[in-house]
Write an enzyme that holds these catalytic residues in place. Structure first.
Site, short mmCIF file in Angstrom:
data_model
loop_
_atom_site.label_atom_id
_atom_site.label_comp_id
_atom_site.label_asym_id
_atom_site.label_seq_id
_atom_site.Cartn_x
_atom_site.Cartn_y
_atom_site.Cartn_z
N THR A 266 4.15 1.86 2.48
CA THR A 266 5.48 2.04 1.90
C THR A 266 6.22 3.19 2.58
OG1 THR A 266 4.82 1.15 -0.25
CG2 THR A 266 6.71 2.63 -0.24
N SER A 267 5.55 4.32 2.70
CA SER A 267 6.25 5.49 3.26
C SER A 267 6.57 5.28 4.74
CB SER A 267 5.43 6.76 3.06
OG SER A 267 4.31 6.79 3.93
N GLY B 276 0.83 -1.19 0.00
CA GLY B 276 0.00 0.00 0.00
C GLY B 276 0.87 1.25 0.00
N CYS B 277 0.25 2.37 -0.37
CA CYS B 277 1.01 3.61 -0.48
C CYS B 277 1.45 4.11 0.89
CB CYS B 277 0.19 4.66 -1.22
SG CYS B 277 -1.50 4.86 -0.60
N TYR B 278 0.50 4.22 1.82
CA TYR B 278 0.86 4.66 3.17
C TYR B 278 1.88 3.72 3.80
CZ TYR B 278 -3.09 8.02 3.33
OH TYR B 278 -3.96 9.06 3.11
#
Lengths: 345, 345, 345, 345
Positions: free
Chosen positions: D152-153, D148-150
Site C-alpha cells: 500500500t505505501s 499488504g501493508c508495505y
C-alpha cells in the site's frame, strides 16, 4: 453551531483539543492563538492535523478575538490564565480553564504552592471540573477549572472509598507515573528523547504543585482535612498516567464488597471503566480516549487496599475532560465528540 | 585461571553473565548449557557476543560437565535449581544460584509462595548473597543464593534506616518498576513489543513471589517480623528497576541526619552511590553497571520518608551481583570485572 | 600516563569520551571544558559518571589549559573547531577533532556545504581518521579528523566492493537510520521525547552535510569521482546507526565470493564483525561498543547487492573511533580501552 | 444495518477492525471468531475494547456462522484464507480478505513465493483493494483482496510517477520500515519487547513475500514488467510504515512539476495527504488514521527522486483500508467510520 476558541493552541493540550473538537458535531473552532506560531496554519505546527483543520494561529489579542467565540478554552500556563480568564468572563463568555489558577479554593493555599493570585474574586464561582463528582455545578457554571492530570486519576481512584469512609485517610499514598506529554512541548534538555527513552525517574518528590489540589478534593470527599504522599515519575511513553494508590482499610472488606462500592458509585458513568477481576489497568488500554480505568487489590496480609487508576493524561487528564465540561456547560450530551475507541497497540 | 560454568546460558541473565565474565581477568568460561540451543554457538543465540565468546551451548548433562569448571552459576528457573545445585555441591564445586530456591530460610515459607522444596537440607548453609550486608559469610560460602532483583533494590534502600530503627516497620510500602528483561526471554504474548511499548502496567499486585524474600531480609535488619506492601510494575525499558519506598518516620529527622546515616552505612561500598542533594536517581544512570543509586526525600508534611533506589536488574539485580559474589567466594577483588561505566544515553 | 583533554565535554560525545577514557589504562583526563556548565562537576551534568570521574568543567580558556594535556579531543560544533584546533597544534599538541572542519580535503567543497573555512592551511596535513583504511597515516598524524557517524558506517560497508571494482559506482544509495543521540544534547522541540518516540521520519533528504564526506572517501576507494544518494532518518532509539546500502553489481557474484572479499579486506580488523550467513546486523548488537557489524545480500533478481552496516553512533561513530585514533597517534594498542562488550538487551 | 463478521478477531488486525467498525454508523458486528479465545469476550482479550464491544469470540464453524452476517472480513493467515473464503462466497456473502491469498493474479507467481493455491478459480474475480487505483472495480466486487501493508505505501508513493512514465522503472528501490504490530500477536522470541526496543534491524532482505504483490501492481501502472529491490526493517514503534523509495528520473523535473503530478493524481482522494514543501512525512502524524502521507525530494545531483510514503500499517495498511473497501462494496460513503484524527503525540 457553538463557536469555540483555544487560547494556547500550539501546546500538546491545544493540539489535542483541536483533535477532539474536530470530531464534535456541535461546535466550530473559530479561534486558535499561539504567540510563537502566529500567522502559521496550526497544521504546519502539527502536521497530523493536515486536512483536519485549516485554522491559522494568531497572536493573543483578546479584545480583537473575544467576540469570535462563545466559549474559550484557556490552555496557557498558570499565572497567564489569571490575567486572561477574567476578560473573557467580563465579555460574557464561558471559560474552561486548563491551568491551575482557578482550581484551589483558598487563595492562601494557592499562593503557598504557586505565586500571588491576581484574580481571587473569581475563585468562589469557579467550579472544579470533575464531572463524575460535580456534574450539576459544572452544568451551571460560566468558569470551569479543569482538573490536573494527576489529580483526576487519584481522585477518581479514591472517591468511592473516601465517601464510604472505609479507609484511613491518614495513610494515603499516591505513587504516580506519567508519560512525557505531561511536560509540554517546550524545548528542554530534561525532556529530550535521549534523556527519557529507555529510562525512568521520579521528580519533584514531595513537592509537586498538584499536591494541594489533590488534598483539597480528597478532603471534601472525606469530610475533613488530610495529607497525601504524592510522588510523580516520568515514564518513557507519550501518553498515559497510572496511579498506584495505597490506603489502610479501617475494617475487613472482601473484594466483592469493594467492587460493589465502585460499581455503585460509578454506575451511570460513561467514562469510568471498572476492571473485571483478573484484569489490571494499563495505560495502553486508554490511549487516546477519555476513559479512566480502575482496578484494585485488597491485601489482607498488610491490611491495605491498592488501587490502580489509569487515564490518558492528554484526554481525561486535560483536553478530553475539558470537552466533557464544555458539553455540560453547553447542554450537549456529555460524551459528544468523545466516543472514540482507545488505540491499542 | 578459575574455570566457571553457566547452567542456563541462553536466558537474558545467562547472556549477561557471559558479557561480564568475558571482561573478568581471572576466570575462564568453560561450560555454557542451554537445552534449547544445544550445539549452537552462544554467539549465534546472542549475536552481540560475536568475537567475544566462542563457547558452544551444550545440553545439561551434569555428570559429564561437572568436572570442567570450579564454580557454577545456575541461571535456571526455581524448582529446576533445587534439582541441580546439590549435585554440584556434592562434587565439591562452588555454586552461585540465581534462582529463588535457596533464598528463603524457612522451607514452609518457601512452600507457601512457590511449591514443595526437595533440597531443604541445603537451606541452612546457603548464604543470601547481598555483599553489602553479608560480605563475610559469602566469602566463606560454597552455596550463595543470589538475591532477586526487586529485593536487592528494596533492601539496599531501606537497610540503613531499619538498622537504625528510625522508621516504623509497619508502614513499609515498596512501589517498584522494572524493565522488560526481568521477565526473561521466553516467548510470551504478554511481553511482546506491542504489548509493552508506549505503555505501563502493574502486575501480580500483592502476590509477587519476591515478597517473602523482601520481608525475610528486612525483618533481620529490623530485628522483628514485618510485612511489606510490594507492587511490581512493567516499564517499557529494557533494563532497570526503580523502587519508590515509603515509610513513616518514628522521629523528626533532617535530611542531613538521614544523609549521614546512609553515608555511614555505605561508606566503604564500591557499588552503592548516594545521590547528592538535588539529584534523583534514574534507571538510565546505572544502565549496564553494578551500581545501586539511592536518593531520598524527608517530607515533614506527611511525616514520611520517600526513598528511591535504582539498579540495573540484569547486573546488580542478577548477573553482576552474582559475579560480585563469585569474587568474594574465590577471593578476588570484589569489583573485578565489574568496573564498567554506566551507558548513558 | 598520557594527559588528555576534552574540549566540549558536556555534549553526548563528550560524555561518551569520558566514559571510554575512564576505562583506558594509559591516559588520564586532565581537562574538560563546557561553557554552559563551567564550575560544575561533570558528574553533576552526567550523573551516570558519579564515582567514575571527579573532573570539574571549566570555561574554554585555551592559553590557560593548553599545557595541562598532551592530546586534545575537540568535540565542538563545526566552525568552532577551526578556531580552536590551530592553537593546540601551534602549542605542539596532538588533536583528534570530532567536528567536520578538517574532514573535507578541498576547501571549496567544504565551503559549499558548510561555510567559509578559516584554517585551510591545516587541511593538507589532517588525516581522515578511519583506522581500517588509514591506519599508518593516522599513526604519524598530529591532527586527526575523526569521521562522521553516517560516513563511518557507509564507508566501512562499501570499501571492499569499491576497492575490488565489482559494483557500479553510479548506482550507490545509502538509506541510513540513526538514533536520537546523533542530534546532540541541545534543547530542541524536534528532538523532544514526544516528537521522536513511537515514530519515525526522514530529514534533510538529499541535503545532509555528511554527503561530501561520504563521496570524497568513496571516490578514493573507487578511484574516480562519484555521487551517492544519502537519506538520513531519525530512529526512536538512543544509540545506533543502521545503513542499508544498495549498489548494482557489475558482474555475477555468489554470496561466497562476496563474503570472501569482505573477509579478506577486514581479516585483521578487531572492530569489524562480518555476520555469519543467516544473521542480519542490528543496532542493538553493537550498543555501547566500537564494533561495526556488516552483513549483505546478493539479489540476482535485481542484479543488486544490499549491504547492511551497523555501528553505535556515539562509539564507532564518534567517541570510540576517536579513542581508537588516539591509541594509534600515541602508539598504544589500537583496542586499548575499547574492549567492552555490547550491551544487550 | 449491515451485519459484518470478522474471522480471526484476536490478532492485531482483528482488534483494529473491531475498533473501527464500532465507530461505523451503518454496520453491526455480529460474528467474531478466534480459535484460541473461543468463549471469551473479545474485550477480555483486548481490554481497550471494554464498554465498546460485548461480542464473544467463537470457534470457526463456518456453516454455523455464515448466515449471521452479510459481509465477512477474513483476517487469517494465508493458506487458511483460501480454505475459508470460497465457502463464504458460495453462500452468497461478500468478503474482504486481508490475507495474501487473492492478491496475486498469477497462481504460478503465488506458488513460487508462498505454497500451492487451492482456490485458483477465484483469482480472476478477486479485485485488488486499493481504492485510489481500483475504486470502480471494488464497488462491484464480491471478493476484495485487501492489499499488504508495505505494498500500500509503496504503490501509493509511486503511482503518479509510473503512470506518467517519468521514472526509469529498472531503478526502483523501496527501503521500508515497519512498526512491530506488522508481525502480529503470536508469541515469538524475535518480537519480544527486549529484542525490538531501543534497536533496529532489517529482515528477509530480498526475500519478503510482499515483493511479487508490489511488482505486480507497479507493473500495471508502468505498463510492463519490472522488478523492485524491497528491504523491510523492524522499527521499535507499535504502528507505522515509512517507505523511502528511490527512482532515477528519465528527464529533468522541477519540484513544482512533480508536485503537480501528485496533486493531479490524488486530487479527489480523502485519504492521501501530500506534504507541503518543507514538511517530511512521519509515521507519528498518521497514527491511528487511514491517511497515507506522501512527500518527495528531487535531487538533481544524482538525477534521482526520493519519495517518502507513510501509513499506519494497521489502518491504511490493513483494517482501515478493509473498511474503506467494505464501504465501497456496500455502497456507503467511502470514508464512513474512518474520519478519525491521527493521534499525536
Amino acid at each position: 453551531m457553538t463557536r469555540v476558541g483555544i487560547v494556547g493552541a500550539s501546546g500538546y493540550t491545544g493540539g489535542e483539543l483541536t483533535r477532539i473538537l474536530s470530531l464534535h458535531p456541535e461546535v466550530e473552532l473559530t479561534v486558535a492563538t499561539s504567540r510563537q506560531h502566529a500567522g502559521k496554519k496550526l497544521s504546519a505546527v502539527y502536521p497530523h492535523l493536515s486536512m483536519i483543520s485549516d485554522i491559522v494561529c494568531e497572536d493573543v489579542n483578546i479584545s480583537e478575538l473575544v467576540d469570535r467565540a462563545d466559549l474559550f478554552f484557556t490552555a496557557v500556563p498558570h499565572q497567564t490564565a489569571m490575567e486572561i480568564v477574567p476578560r473573557f468572563l467580563e465579555a460574557g463568555k464561558k471559560v474552561v480553564d486548563l491551568s491551575a489558577d482557578f482550581r484551589i479554593d483558598d487563595a492562601r493555599v494557592y499562593e503557598k504552592w504557586y505565586q500571588a493570585h491576581s484574580a481571587q474574586e473569581y475563585l468562589a464561582e469557579a467550579v472544579y471540573g470533575l464531572p463524575e463528582l460535580n456534574r450539576q455545578k459544572i452544568s451551571a457554571a460560566r468558569l470551569v477549572a479543569n482538573p490536573g492530570c494527576y489529580p483526576t486519576s487519584i481522585i477518581l481512584g479514591l472517591a468511592p472509598l473516601l465517601e464510604k469512609g472505609v479507609i484511613d485517610s491518614s495513610t494515603l499514598i499516591a505513587d504516580c507515573k506519567s508519560g512525557g506529554s505531561g511536560a509540554g512541548r517546550a524545548a528542554n534538555v530534561g525532556t529530550l528523547f535521549c534523556e527519557v527513552s529507555d529510562g525512568f525517574r521520579a521528580y519533584k518528590v514531595g513537592e509537586h504543585r498538584h499536591t494541594p489540589e489533590i488534598e483539597q478534593e480528597l478532603a471534601k470527599l472525606a469530610g475533613h482535612d488530610l495529607t497525601v504522599s504524592f510522588t510523580p515519575h516520568l515514564l518513557p511513553v507519550n501518553r498515559g498516567i497510572l496511579s498506584t494508590i495505597y490506603a489502610t482499610l479501617k475494617q475487613d472488606l472482601s473484594s466483592q464488597q469493594v467492587s460493589d462500592m465502585y460499581s455503585s458509585f460509578y454506575k451511570e458513568e460513561r467514562f469510568v471503566r471498572l476492571c473485571e477481576p483478573g484484569i489490571i489497568p494499563a495505560t495502553q488500554y486508554v490511549r487516546g480516549s477519555n476513559y479512566c480505568d480502575i482496578g484494585f487489590k485488597v491485601d489482607p496480609r498488610t491490611g491495605r487496599i491498592i488501587i490502580i487508576s489509569v487515564i490518558d493524561n492528554l484526554v481525561k487528564g486535560a483536553a478530553g475532560q475539558a470537552v466533557q465540561n464544555m458539553n455540560l456547560v453547553c447542554g450537549f450530551d456529555e460524551a459528544m465528540g468523545l466516543e472514540t475507541v482507545p488505540l491499542f497497540p
